[in-house]
Design an enzyme around this catalytic site. Sequence first.
Site, mmCIF file in Angstrom:
data_model
loop_
_atom_site.group_PDB
_atom_site.id
_atom_site.type_symbol
_atom_site.label_atom_id
_atom_site.label_comp_id
_atom_site.label_asym_id
_atom_site.label_seq_id
_atom_site.Cartn_x
_atom_site.Cartn_y
_atom_site.Cartn_z
ATOM 1 N N HIS A 1 0.843 -1.192 0.000
ATOM 2 C CA HIS A 1 0.000 0.000 0.000
ATOM 3 C C HIS A 1 0.885 1.251 0.000
ATOM 4 O O HIS A 1 0.740 2.127 0.858
ATOM 5 C CB HIS A 1 -0.902 0.043 1.242
ATOM 6 C CG HIS A 1 -2.016 -0.940 1.224
ATOM 7 N ND1 HIS A 1 -2.825 -1.160 2.328
ATOM 8 C CD2 HIS A 1 -2.484 -1.775 0.267
ATOM 9 C CE1 HIS A 1 -3.740 -2.083 2.042
ATOM 10 N NE2 HIS A 1 -3.554 -2.470 0.798
ATOM 11 N N HIS B 1 -8.027 0.220 3.273
ATOM 12 C CA HIS B 1 -7.486 -0.240 2.008
ATOM 13 C C HIS B 1 -7.649 0.914 1.021
ATOM 14 O O HIS B 1 -8.589 1.708 1.103
ATOM 15 C CB HIS B 1 -8.232 -1.486 1.540
ATOM 16 C CG HIS B 1 -8.008 -2.671 2.428
ATOM 17 N ND1 HIS B 1 -7.433 -3.835 1.985
ATOM 18 C CD2 HIS B 1 -8.277 -2.872 3.747
ATOM 19 C CE1 HIS B 1 -7.353 -4.705 2.976
ATOM 20 N NE2 HIS B 1 -7.868 -4.127 4.069
#
Length: 603
Positions: free
Chosen positions: A540, A583
């Site tokens: 990420h 997310h």
Amino acid sequence: MHQESYALSETPASPSSTRIKLARSTQTRVRCGGTAGTTIAARLSEDPSKTVFLVEAGNDDRTNPDVFDVYKYSAAFGTSLDWAWSTDLDRTMHGGRTLGGSSSINGAHWTRAMKAQYDAFSQLLGEEDSDMNWNFDSLFSYMKKAETFTPPDQDQRTKGANYNPDFHGFSGPVHAAYPRGMYGGPQQPAFANAVQNVTGIALCQDLNGGDANCVSFTPHTINPSDNDTRSSSATAYLSPVEDERTNWITLVNHQVTGVLFAGSAPSVRATGVEFKKSDNTGESFNASARQEVIVSAGAIGTPQLLQVSGIGDPAVLESLGINLKVNLSTVGRNLQEQAMNNLGHSARPSFSPDGIGPANCIAFPSLKELFSENGGSNGSVTADDIADYIMAMYPSWAESQAVNGLNSEALTTIFGIQVGLIVNDDAPVMELFFDTGFPDDIGIDMWHLLPFSRGNVTISDSSVFTKPEVNVNWFSVDFDLAVQIAGARLSRRVLNNTAFDTISSGETIPGTGTVPEDGHGGSDDSWQAWIQDVFSAVSHPIGTAAMMRRELGGVVDGKLRVYDTANLRVADASVLPIHLSAHLQSTIYGVAEKAADIIKSGI
């Protein structure tokens, strides 16, 4: 795409390159692909008078089951579909090298962060960008614009699925839904109950409305009307229009090798891009951009492309023989990535999961829950102690991280905002992702969400075909490791909770032989040794072309325009200035949708 409908004409530009003239329109925009890139290309090409050229380094893999089948998540890792960047400490960071970018290979989870975290974006911008509304209300509307949400049916509700209709869009390109094969128990309800028992965290109906500090059953980017196949930016934005929208050219298996410029700072103008086959064979080609060039190559690819094009740190570029176009030494700096560890339990012989997944129950504890007495605390440190510690220490962390490209004064400002979000706004600092079948019969994948450690992405060659050096500087701020240790201890206590008595037969990973039980969930030293030995990248990455004031180290302004350029914009995860408790993909779609409207407005 039916390229013959574009009336492409090729004329030699030089002995070693060819210019592709996009003759259909006088308003051509050139884009680099990815999750955000495909989204923006779709929105800009809604105007038939505009021509959009989308370049994707990977192939069109929409019919590849490793892409469209969410149940095969991770099958693409390490293949040609994955950039697989190497980082320091020999960790690999994954990213989608295929049409649709990472939205085509990610875990497909659809979550959003805290309202205050999105509002903080505006605090990092100057007054000249105050009217750009980089805040939750604006991004929330764009995240919903991207979405078509399918409410859970009664069977899914029985299994724990829920939603708030005010938190979702119902007419956007990206499908979000709960899986038809959703686990019915007993393991996911046991996890939700155990987390509540251990930490006191709430079970929330829907975490997609600006309050993620809870445990919740979460939807995925899947299309229930198409057998739960993945809904990526490629299938959502390109597939429905590719046979009719002749002003959108998509070129796969080609990589942009540089942005072409005219003029000098502070008014450099992007005139197009150079590109070549992704295997670095054959001739180079140029595509002219009459209006704008928008880069969406991700948090690793975007700073690399900017640097090889002449935008970056003069000391780096000039040493490689690259002609400096814009002196922006912070390109590639401010890299933020998360570290993950996985705890596992074997199951009792009587355990048989009802359903096939994918897993979708996640907890997002804040500092007060993570360091609660029965949670991740070692018995001697409280959440108040940790809050006092980070309030006192963040200026020194800024000093320690300044070597990675942003000055200590700027980082002190940025870290102060991040600390405020953690201490005052209960921004979750840890994710506990409950898993069935990984890393054992049941498990928790856990990672710290808001690292203070800062890294960098730096080219070592003038060619984009040489991957850049990616240094995350894992756990270089001690608080990041302290959070990871507390998350591991909390995960152990959750899986050992009585809610799992009829499911678990005991911890196998790491196991009490590796991290002995000392009456307080395991010692800090034992957890630290295990964590640092086996952690992996969450993949990420953000922040390497940050949307901030220039004096803070920003690379783009609130209009997403690269400083000292007239028409070069960036729109992808690299512009996010600080990490989020979520997310990333829903946020990235929101950024892309907002970027498209900014570009259309002509500002």
